[in-house]
Design a protein around this motif. Structure first.
Motif, PDB file in Angstrom:
ATOM      1  N   SER A  48      -8.468  -3.454  -4.669  1.00  0.00           N
ATOM      2  CA  SER A  48      -7.544  -4.589  -4.534  1.00  0.00           C
ATOM      3  C   SER A  48      -6.141  -4.090  -4.216  1.00  0.00           C
ATOM      4  CB  SER A  48      -7.485  -5.372  -5.852  1.00  0.00           C
ATOM      5  OG  SER A  48      -8.760  -5.860  -6.171  1.00  0.00           O
ATOM      6  N   LEU A  49      -5.440  -4.843  -3.426  1.00  0.00           N
ATOM      7  CA  LEU A  49      -4.037  -4.534  -3.114  1.00  0.00           C
ATOM      8  C   LEU A  49      -3.128  -5.237  -4.125  1.00  0.00           C
ATOM      9  CD1 LEU A  49      -4.193  -4.978   0.757  1.00  0.00           C
ATOM     10  CD2 LEU A  49      -3.773  -2.836  -0.455  1.00  0.00           C
ATOM     11  N   PRO A  50      -1.981  -4.703  -4.451  1.00  0.00           N
ATOM     12  CA  PRO A  50      -1.429  -3.433  -3.974  1.00  0.00           C
ATOM     13  C   PRO A  50      -2.158  -2.242  -4.601  1.00  0.00           C
ATOM     14  CG  PRO A  50       0.020  -4.352  -5.644  1.00  0.00           C
ATOM     15  CD  PRO A  50      -1.066  -5.368  -5.413  1.00  0.00           C
ATOM     16  N   ALA A  51      -2.129  -1.125  -3.869  1.00  0.00           N
ATOM     17  CA  ALA A  51      -2.873   0.044  -4.334  1.00  0.00           C
ATOM     18  C   ALA A  51      -2.242   1.321  -3.792  1.00  0.00           C
ATOM     19  CB  ALA A  51      -4.323  -0.061  -3.876  1.00  0.00           C
ATOM     20  N   VAL A  52      -2.745   2.412  -4.326  1.00  0.00           N
ATOM     21  CA  VAL A  52      -2.321   3.742  -3.866  1.00  0.00           C
ATOM     22  C   VAL A  52      -3.556   4.473  -3.352  1.00  0.00           C
ATOM     23  CG1 VAL A  52      -1.306   5.963  -4.532  1.00  0.00           C
ATOM     24  CG2 VAL A  52      -0.488   3.849  -5.610  1.00  0.00           C
ATOM     25  N   ILE A  53      -3.438   5.131  -2.198  1.00  0.00           N
ATOM     26  CA  ILE A  53      -4.540   5.988  -1.744  1.00  0.00           C
ATOM     27  C   ILE A  53      -4.005   7.382  -1.420  1.00  0.00           C
ATOM     28  CG2 ILE A  53      -5.881   4.052  -0.803  1.00  0.00           C
ATOM     29  CD1 ILE A  53      -5.074   5.013   2.015  1.00  0.00           C
ATOM     30  N   THR A  54      -4.880   8.360  -1.564  1.00  0.00           N
ATOM     31  CA  THR A  54      -4.575   9.692  -1.045  1.00  0.00           C
ATOM     32  C   THR A  54      -5.623   9.996   0.023  1.00  0.00           C
ATOM     33  OG1 THR A  54      -5.938  11.037  -2.548  1.00  0.00           O
ATOM     34  CG2 THR A  54      -3.748  10.389  -3.333  1.00  0.00           C
ATOM     35  N   VAL A  55      -5.191  10.647   1.087  1.00  0.00           N
ATOM     36  CA  VAL A  55      -6.086  10.812   2.239  1.00  0.00           C
ATOM     37  C   VAL A  55      -6.371  12.289   2.534  1.00  0.00           C
ATOM     38  CG1 VAL A  55      -5.234   8.661   3.257  1.00  0.00           C
ATOM     39  CG2 VAL A  55      -4.217  10.841   3.957  1.00  0.00           C
ATOM     40  N   VAL A  56      -7.538  12.501   3.144  1.00  0.00           N
ATOM     41  CA  VAL A  56      -7.926  13.844   3.580  1.00  0.00           C
ATOM     42  C   VAL A  56      -7.786  13.937   5.101  1.00  0.00           C
ATOM     43  CG1 VAL A  56      -9.475  14.239   1.641  1.00  0.00           C
ATOM     44  CG2 VAL A  56     -10.367  13.179   3.720  1.00  0.00           C
ATOM     45  N   LYS A  57      -7.931  15.140   5.608  1.00  0.00           N
ATOM     46  CA  LYS A  57      -7.713  15.375   7.038  1.00  0.00           C
ATOM     47  C   LYS A  57      -8.656  14.593   7.945  1.00  0.00           C
ATOM     48  CE  LYS A  57      -5.792  20.038   7.320  1.00  0.00           C
ATOM     49  NZ  LYS A  57      -6.084  21.387   7.828  1.00  0.00           N
ATOM     50  N   ASP A  58      -9.830  14.296   7.424  1.00  0.00           N
ATOM     51  CA  ASP A  58     -10.832  13.644   8.273  1.00  0.00           C
ATOM     52  C   ASP A  58     -10.438  12.233   8.688  1.00  0.00           C
ATOM     53  OD1 ASP A  58     -11.912  15.561   6.317  1.00  0.00           O
ATOM     54  OD2 ASP A  58     -13.747  15.346   7.512  1.00  0.00           O
ATOM     55  N   ILE A  59      -9.414  11.696   8.075  1.00  0.00           N
ATOM     56  CA  ILE A  59      -9.120  10.279   8.292  1.00  0.00           C
ATOM     57  C   ILE A  59      -8.598   9.981   9.695  1.00  0.00           C
ATOM     58  CG2 ILE A  59      -6.731  10.283   7.390  1.00  0.00           C
ATOM     59  CD1 ILE A  59      -7.536   7.599   5.955  1.00  0.00           C
ATOM     60  N   SER A  76      -6.659  -9.285   3.432  1.00  0.00           N
ATOM     61  CA  SER A  76      -5.312  -9.670   3.010  1.00  0.00           C
ATOM     62  C   SER A  76      -4.988  -9.168   1.610  1.00  0.00           C
ATOM     63  CB  SER A  76      -5.157 -11.189   3.073  1.00  0.00           C
ATOM     64  OG  SER A  76      -6.142 -11.776   2.236  1.00  0.00           O
ATOM     65  N   ASP A  77      -6.026  -9.001   0.776  1.00  0.00           N
ATOM     66  CA  ASP A  77      -5.740  -8.556  -0.594  1.00  0.00           C
ATOM     67  C   ASP A  77      -6.678  -7.439  -1.068  1.00  0.00           C
ATOM     68  OD1 ASP A  77      -8.037  -9.996  -0.724  1.00  0.00           O
ATOM     69  OD2 ASP A  77      -7.431 -11.266  -2.413  1.00  0.00           O
ATOM     70  N   TYR A  78      -7.320  -6.777  -0.125  1.00  0.00           N
ATOM     71  CA  TYR A  78      -8.226  -5.685  -0.504  1.00  0.00           C
ATOM     72  C   TYR A  78      -8.438  -4.754   0.694  1.00  0.00           C
ATOM     73  CZ  TYR A  78     -11.916  -7.442   2.460  1.00  0.00           C
ATOM     74  OH  TYR A  78     -12.625  -7.824   3.560  1.00  0.00           O
ATOM     75  N   PHE A  79      -9.076  -3.633   0.434  1.00  0.00           N
ATOM     76  CA  PHE A  79      -9.562  -2.783   1.531  1.00  0.00           C
ATOM     77  C   PHE A  79     -10.805  -2.042   1.057  1.00  0.00           C
ATOM     78  CE2 PHE A  79      -6.399  -0.269  -0.757  1.00  0.00           C
ATOM     79  CZ  PHE A  79      -7.059   0.933  -0.984  1.00  0.00           C
ATOM     80  N   LEU A  85       0.844  -1.201   0.000  1.00  0.00           N
ATOM     81  CA  LEU A  85       0.000   0.000   0.000  1.00  0.00           C
ATOM     82  C   LEU A  85       0.877   1.249   0.000  1.00  0.00           C
ATOM     83  CD1 LEU A  85      -2.911   1.177   0.311  1.00  0.00           C
ATOM     84  CD2 LEU A  85      -2.574   1.062   2.786  1.00  0.00           C
ATOM     85  N   VAL A  86       0.519   2.196  -0.876  1.00  0.00           N
ATOM     86  CA  VAL A  86       1.192   3.499  -0.892  1.00  0.00           C
ATOM     87  C   VAL A  86       0.168   4.531  -0.434  1.00  0.00           C
ATOM     88  CG1 VAL A  86       2.293   5.266  -2.326  1.00  0.00           C
ATOM     89  CG2 VAL A  86       2.716   2.848  -2.786  1.00  0.00           C
ATOM     90  N   ILE A  87       0.559   5.350   0.539  1.00  0.00           N
ATOM     91  CA  ILE A  87      -0.359   6.369   1.056  1.00  0.00           C
ATOM     92  C   ILE A  87       0.263   7.750   0.831  1.00  0.00           C
ATOM     93  CG2 ILE A  87      -1.792   7.099   2.989  1.00  0.00           C
ATOM     94  CD1 ILE A  87      -1.290   4.439   4.330  1.00  0.00           C
ATOM     95  N   CYS A  88      -0.532   8.640   0.279  1.00  0.00           N
ATOM     96  CA  CYS A  88      -0.096  10.028   0.066  1.00  0.00           C
ATOM     97  C   CYS A  88      -1.136  10.957   0.696  1.00  0.00           C
ATOM     98  CB  CYS A  88      -0.026  10.370  -1.422  1.00  0.00           C
ATOM     99  SG  CYS A  88       0.995   9.262  -2.407  1.00  0.00           S
ATOM    100  N   GLY A  89      -0.707  12.162   1.027  1.00  0.00           N
ATOM    101  CA  GLY A  89      -1.684  13.199   1.387  1.00  0.00           C
ATOM    102  C   GLY A  89      -2.450  13.574   0.127  1.00  0.00           C
ATOM    103  N   LYS A  90      -3.612  14.184   0.274  1.00  0.00           N
ATOM    104  CA  LYS A  90      -4.434  14.437  -0.922  1.00  0.00           C
ATOM    105  C   LYS A  90      -3.743  15.406  -1.885  1.00  0.00           C
ATOM    106  CE  LYS A  90      -7.197  18.374   0.524  1.00  0.00           C
ATOM    107  NZ  LYS A  90      -8.337  19.186   0.151  1.00  0.00           N
ATOM    108  N   GLN A  91      -2.925  16.302  -1.346  1.00  0.00           N
ATOM    109  CA  GLN A  91      -2.187  17.235  -2.192  1.00  0.00           C
ATOM    110  C   GLN A  91      -1.120  17.910  -1.339  1.00  0.00           C
ATOM    111  OE1 GLN A  91      -5.958  19.386  -2.599  1.00  0.00           O
ATOM    112  NE2 GLN A  91      -4.783  21.280  -2.427  1.00  0.00           N
ATOM    113  N   ALA A  92      -0.170  18.577  -2.002  1.00  0.00           N
ATOM    114  CA  ALA A  92       0.825  19.350  -1.266  1.00  0.00           C
ATOM    115  C   ALA A  92       0.368  20.797  -1.222  1.00  0.00           C
ATOM    116  CB  ALA A  92       2.180  19.247  -1.962  1.00  0.00           C
ATOM    117  N   ILE A  93       0.677  21.464  -0.129  1.00  0.00           N
ATOM    118  CA  ILE A  93       0.161  22.823   0.024  1.00  0.00           C
ATOM    119  C   ILE A  93       0.933  23.850  -0.792  1.00  0.00           C
ATOM    120  CG2 ILE A  93      -0.853  22.410   2.292  1.00  0.00           C
ATOM    121  CD1 ILE A  93       1.593  23.953   3.465  1.00  0.00           C
TER     122      ILE A  93
END
Lengths: 265, 262
Positions: B171-182, B152-155, B113-121
């Motif tokens: 399905s994993l592997p995957a990339v997500i971007t997250v917001v502040k509410d998380i 094991s192979d999804y979220f 899993l790759v996690i990024c912030g939704k954007q850079a300021i």
């Protein structure tokens, strides 16, 4: 706390380094130097908790990580409501282990980066948010007899509201009071003394010449060019409030520390 | 679970200047901070690791001094940090940056899993997270406000929309971007901060990650910033209302009404 006043023990504010410090090593060294100096002087070191919402390290972790020696009568930790429950208990347990018994319990200033205790976290019911009152009750219930709890009084808030809050703070277990900065004399503080004559009261002396910060603390604008002599104000406070203790906010350790040793006679 | 969190060092000011020649932000002399949205990404990664086990690797691309944001990440729970820093990376736009980060993720290997912030300021593009997914050929979920279930192979990702949310099965592997509410990012402890200062941060070069030099830097960037303008300054006005509480309340209502705010 009465013993502090009777023995003319100053309460000296020390700010821990900020989380985003770019010179952490020297900030830690400065903190340790200040802390040890206060211990040696026989004063009480008062360590702030994310003052004005600025993220800083906790007093308890500073003492632990730097291996500072705590003299139980000489350390006060500020504790506000911007913590997780886990972090709150960690702080309180560290205080117990280290023999720190004085806590200044305040609602505090938050920031986007700080968590906030929820009523359910500390078993508070019938309230929408946690204030110093709920925090006092929690500490009193979960840590009975472990701490001497103090609270803040702001003479610049609407008077009726502030006195009503103070009643609730006292009912929740507060046993001493520290005011916001007082310049020479404040009639609302005089009323507070009259209302709680047996409760130890500590007036805050603003020791910095940065009046913009003082404006933030008191909630009204004080022009930067206003003549202000912190040492003269300190002496006036002793004269006007002879039965009160004094909390030295933003004391200059290099320029002022040696000047204060003879001011309280 | 092997989790990579992408972190960008950004100017910690609202008053950044733009170089008129290069059209890029002048970063010298400006306090640099972790992109705030990336702190939420990191916190989520650390929480998943604490729940399911595994490893969190913080990765950043930037000048050598960007190692500071990786040390900060380690101080709040990342297991290690990797800095992509090499002259050929200079001038990369979001696509070239996505490519470089994707190559580094491939180099790490076995990432779930790759996690990024939704954007850079600073750039505010919100393109790098989706760009990494595209470069890797992995599924992605953007604007994630909660991960409601991780198998094991999804979220299951609860994704924020302007008018509500949806729940996507990814399905994993995957990339997500997250917001502040998380989540609410934790604050570093002094112990963590001191330990992070002593950690070695490996610096990976373009050659080390096997990057095609035509796909990074200015050559690999299909976009160019041709013109920049500062946003118009915001005008604020502070009014002090005095009187009894009742008088103040009445005056406040009056002032709000004449501005059609209530």
């Amino acid at each position: 706390m009465k013993h502090h006043i009777e023995n003319k023990i100053y309460h000296v504010e020390i700010l821990p380094p900020k989380q985003d410090s770019e010179k952490l090593e020297s900030d830690l060294e400065n903190f340790a130097t200040k802390f040890n100096r206060v211990m040696e002087s026989g004063y009480c070191a008062c360590i702030t908790d994310n003052a004005m919402g600025n993220l800083a390290f906790q007093g308890t972790e500073m003492i632990t990580e730097l291996g500072l020696e705590v003299k139980p009568e000489q350390v006060m930790i500020h504790l506000n409501t911007f913590h997780t429950k886990e972090n709150l208990d960690e702080i309180l347990n560290t205080c117990k282990e280290r023999g720190i018994k004085y806590l200044l319990v305040v609602s505090g200033d938050g920031s986007d980066r700080l968590p906030k205790l929820a009523p359910g976290d500390i078993g508070a019911t019938g309230v929408e948010s946690v204030t110093s009152v709920e925090l006092l009750k929690y500490i009193g219930k979960e840590y009975p007899g472990d701490f001497v709890l103090g609270v803040a009084f702001n003479p610049y808030e609407p008077e009726e509201h502030e006195f009503e809050k103070m009643e609730r703070k006292m009912a929740a277990g507060a046993t001493f009071i520290i005011t916001q900065p007082v310049i020479e004399r404040n009639p609302i503080v005089d009323k507070l003394i009259a209302k709680y004559p047996t409760v130890p009261l500590i007036v805050e002396a603003w020791m910095s010449k940065k009046l913009s910060l003082l404006s933030e603390a008191v909630g009204y604008e004080i022009p930067e060019d206003t003549p202000y002599d912190p040492i003269a104000n300190l002496k006036t406070l002793h004269k006007n409030y002879p039965k009160c203790g004094v909390y030295l906010a933003l004391l200059g350790f290099k320029s002022q520390y040696d000047l204060i040793k003879d001011t309280w006679k | 679970m092997k989790i990579v969190v992408c972190i960008k060092q950004v100017p910690g000011t609202n008053d950044a200047k733009i170089d008129p020649e290069t059209k890029r932000i002048i970063r010298e002399g400006i306090k640099a901070i972790t992109n705030p949205f990336d702190a939420y990404a990191l916190e989520e990664g650390v929480r998943i690791k604490e729940k399911l086990g595994g490893e969190v690797i913080a990765i950043s691309m930037g000048p050598p001094r960007a190692d500071a944001v990786l040390r900060e990440a380690i101080s709040v729970g990342a297991d290690r940090g990797i800095l992509l820093s090499d002259r050929p990376f200079g001038g990369s736009d979001t696509w070239a940056t996505s490519y470089a980060l994707a190559k580094a993720i491939e180099k790490i290997g076995g990432v779930d899993l790759v996690i990024c912030g939704k954007q850079a300021i600073d750039g505010d593009t919100a393109q790098v997270g989706p760009g990494i997914a595209a470069q890797l050929g992995w599924p992605q979920a953007t604007f994630v406000m909660a991960l409601t279930e991780i198998g094991s192979d999804y979220f299951l990702a609860k994704r924020m929309h302007e008018d509500g949310y949806d729940i996507a099965r990814v399905s994993l592997p995957a990339v997500i971007t997250v917001v502040k509410d998380i989540n609410q990012p934790r604050v570093p402890t002094l112990k963590g901060r001191l330990a992070a200062q002593k950690v070695d941060i490996p610096v990976w070069t373009a050659e080390f990650i096997g990057a095609d030099l035509h796909k990074i830097g200015l050559d690999g960037s299909p976009t160019r910033v041709v013109k920049t303008n500062p946003p118009p300054s915001r005008h604020t006005n502070t009014m002090k209302i005095e009187g009894t509480p009742a008088e103040c309340a009445a005056k406040l209502v009056h002032e709000l009404r004449i501005r059609s705010l209530v």
